[in-house]
Design a protein around this motif. Structure first.
Motif, mmCIF file in Angstrom:
data_model
loop_
_atom_site.group_PDB
_atom_site.id
_atom_site.type_symbol
_atom_site.label_atom_id
_atom_site.label_comp_id
_atom_site.label_asym_id
_atom_site.label_seq_id
_atom_site.Cartn_x
_atom_site.Cartn_y
_atom_site.Cartn_z
ATOM 1 N N HIS A 155 12.522 -52.133 -44.202
ATOM 2 C CA HIS A 155 12.204 -53.090 -45.257
ATOM 3 C C HIS A 155 11.078 -54.019 -44.824
ATOM 4 C CE1 HIS A 155 13.178 -57.340 -46.134
ATOM 5 N NE2 HIS A 155 13.718 -57.371 -44.955
ATOM 6 N N HIS A 189 19.490 -59.664 -51.513
ATOM 7 C CA HIS A 189 20.628 -60.468 -51.042
ATOM 8 C C HIS A 189 21.231 -61.189 -52.235
ATOM 9 C CE1 HIS A 189 19.591 -59.786 -46.792
ATOM 10 N NE2 HIS A 189 18.353 -59.761 -47.257
ATOM 11 N N HIS A 194 16.857 -53.287 -51.652
ATOM 12 C CA HIS A 194 17.194 -54.283 -50.638
ATOM 13 C C HIS A 194 17.133 -55.668 -51.270
ATOM 14 C CE1 HIS A 194 16.635 -55.813 -46.277
ATOM 15 N NE2 HIS A 194 16.773 -56.879 -47.051
ATOM 16 N N VAL A 206 22.516 -56.047 -49.727
ATOM 17 C CA VAL A 206 22.658 -55.959 -48.274
ATOM 18 C C VAL A 206 23.241 -57.251 -47.708
ATOM 19 C CG1 VAL A 206 20.794 -54.279 -47.983
ATOM 20 C CG2 VAL A 206 20.279 -56.704 -47.818
ATOM 21 N N GLU A 236 22.124 -55.216 -43.484
ATOM 22 C CA GLU A 236 20.827 -55.123 -42.910
ATOM 23 C C GLU A 236 20.939 -55.197 -41.386
ATOM 24 O OE1 GLU A 236 18.308 -58.062 -44.729
ATOM 25 O OE2 GLU A 236 16.711 -57.877 -43.263
ATOM 26 N N ASP A 243 14.189 -58.105 -51.821
ATOM 27 C CA ASP A 243 14.672 -59.022 -50.790
ATOM 28 C C ASP A 243 15.041 -60.383 -51.392
ATOM 29 O OD1 ASP A 243 15.502 -59.357 -48.152
ATOM 30 O OD2 ASP A 243 13.641 -60.313 -47.531
HETATM 31 ZN ZN ZN Z 1 16.730 -58.875 -46.282
#
Ligand code: ZN
Length: 268
Positions: free
Chosen positions: A163, A10, A8, A38, A102, A212
């Motif tokens: 997550h 970005h 996960h 995501v 997400e 993340d």
């Molecule tokens: Zn996220």
């Protein structure tokens, strides 16, 4: 398989625009096998698809996040209109996607001012859960509203990654029973006890690693990068009392079980 999977991140965030090639190169050097990119809103879908042209390394997940940014200062809960803008693009690229995400629920008061707002988010999540089922893809889930999220997911889907879960460990265990996976970000090292306790409770067989990036890094306000996956891994290794190698192997196997499309892409 030797290496980590960042389940996960970005990577399409503007924070990486100036040095994306270097970030990807460093990620490979740090032992990452794959990054799951995501999405939060339809406006970045094409960019994620473009980034997934890094062959066999960045894997796209498209979905509508429960919180939508209207401007840098203003955010609101997701609505069905947001989903309408996203669906045709998701359909267009469905064969390339490894997950829908997400997605989720976030009932923080500044994003939802009425029951209608909450219901809007629920509908957006339910439809994306159904879409994931239709496309035989797992859902990658947002981190807020632990209990309502798990309950809603249990009615809808068999495969999900939760997550940076911030619900109670007892609620998380319901997710474990349902066969869901939980991903641990590097920010765990500075998290409140509740989250650290969660890592203790979760069976290693249900744990995945994530960063993340660019948020949830080991240091607040500093850009997080996929290379920090090792911080999550070291933390899990310490808490579980198993070797780093073992954490790598089990979490990567978990990721391959959850995202079967990765398997064929990563096999040499
Ligand atoms: Zn996220």
């Amino acid at each position: 398989m030797q290496g980590f999977v960042d389940c996960h991140c970005h990577i399409s965030a503007g924070d990486f625009d100036r040095d994306i090639d270097e970030v990807i190169e460093n990620s490979k050097k740090a032992g990452l096998l794959a990054l799951l990119a995501v999405a939060e809103h339809a406006g970045e879908f094409e960019k994620i698809i473009e980034l997934s042209q890094f062959p066999g390394f960045i894997f796209p997940c498209l979905g509508v996040h429960p919180v939508q940014k209207v401007s840098p200062e203003r955010q609101r809960g997701a609505s069905l209109q947001d989903l309408d803008a996203a669906l045709p693009i998701i359909q267009k690229y469905k064969d390339q996607l490894v997950a829908i995400g997400e997605v989720g629920l976030d009932f923080t008061p500044r994003y939802v001012s009425s029951d209608a707002d909450k219901e809007g988010q629920r509908q957006v999540l339910i439809r994306q859960a159904q879409l994931a089922k239709e496309l035989d893809l797992p859902n990658v889930h947002s981190r807020s509203a632990g209990r309502p999220t798990i309950h809603l997911l249990k009615e809808q889907v068999e495969k999900a990654l939760l997550h940076a879960f911030d619900g109670k460990p007892s609620v998380a265990m319901e997710g474990v029973k349902a066969g869901y996976f939980f991903s641990i970000p590097p920010s765990i090292i500075r998290s409140e006890q509740k989250k650290q306790k969660l890592v203790k409770q979760l069976p290693l067989e249900n744990i995945c690693l994530e960063t993340d990036s660019p948020v949830l890094g080991p240091e607040k306000q500093v850009r997080n990068e996929p290379t920090n996956i090792s911080i999550s891994a070291e933390y899990v290794s310490k808490i579980k009392g198993v070797s780093l190698q073992m954490v790598m192997e089990v979490t990567t196997q978990n990721a391959l079980r959850l995202f079967p499309k990765l398997k064929s892409a990563l096999r040499p």
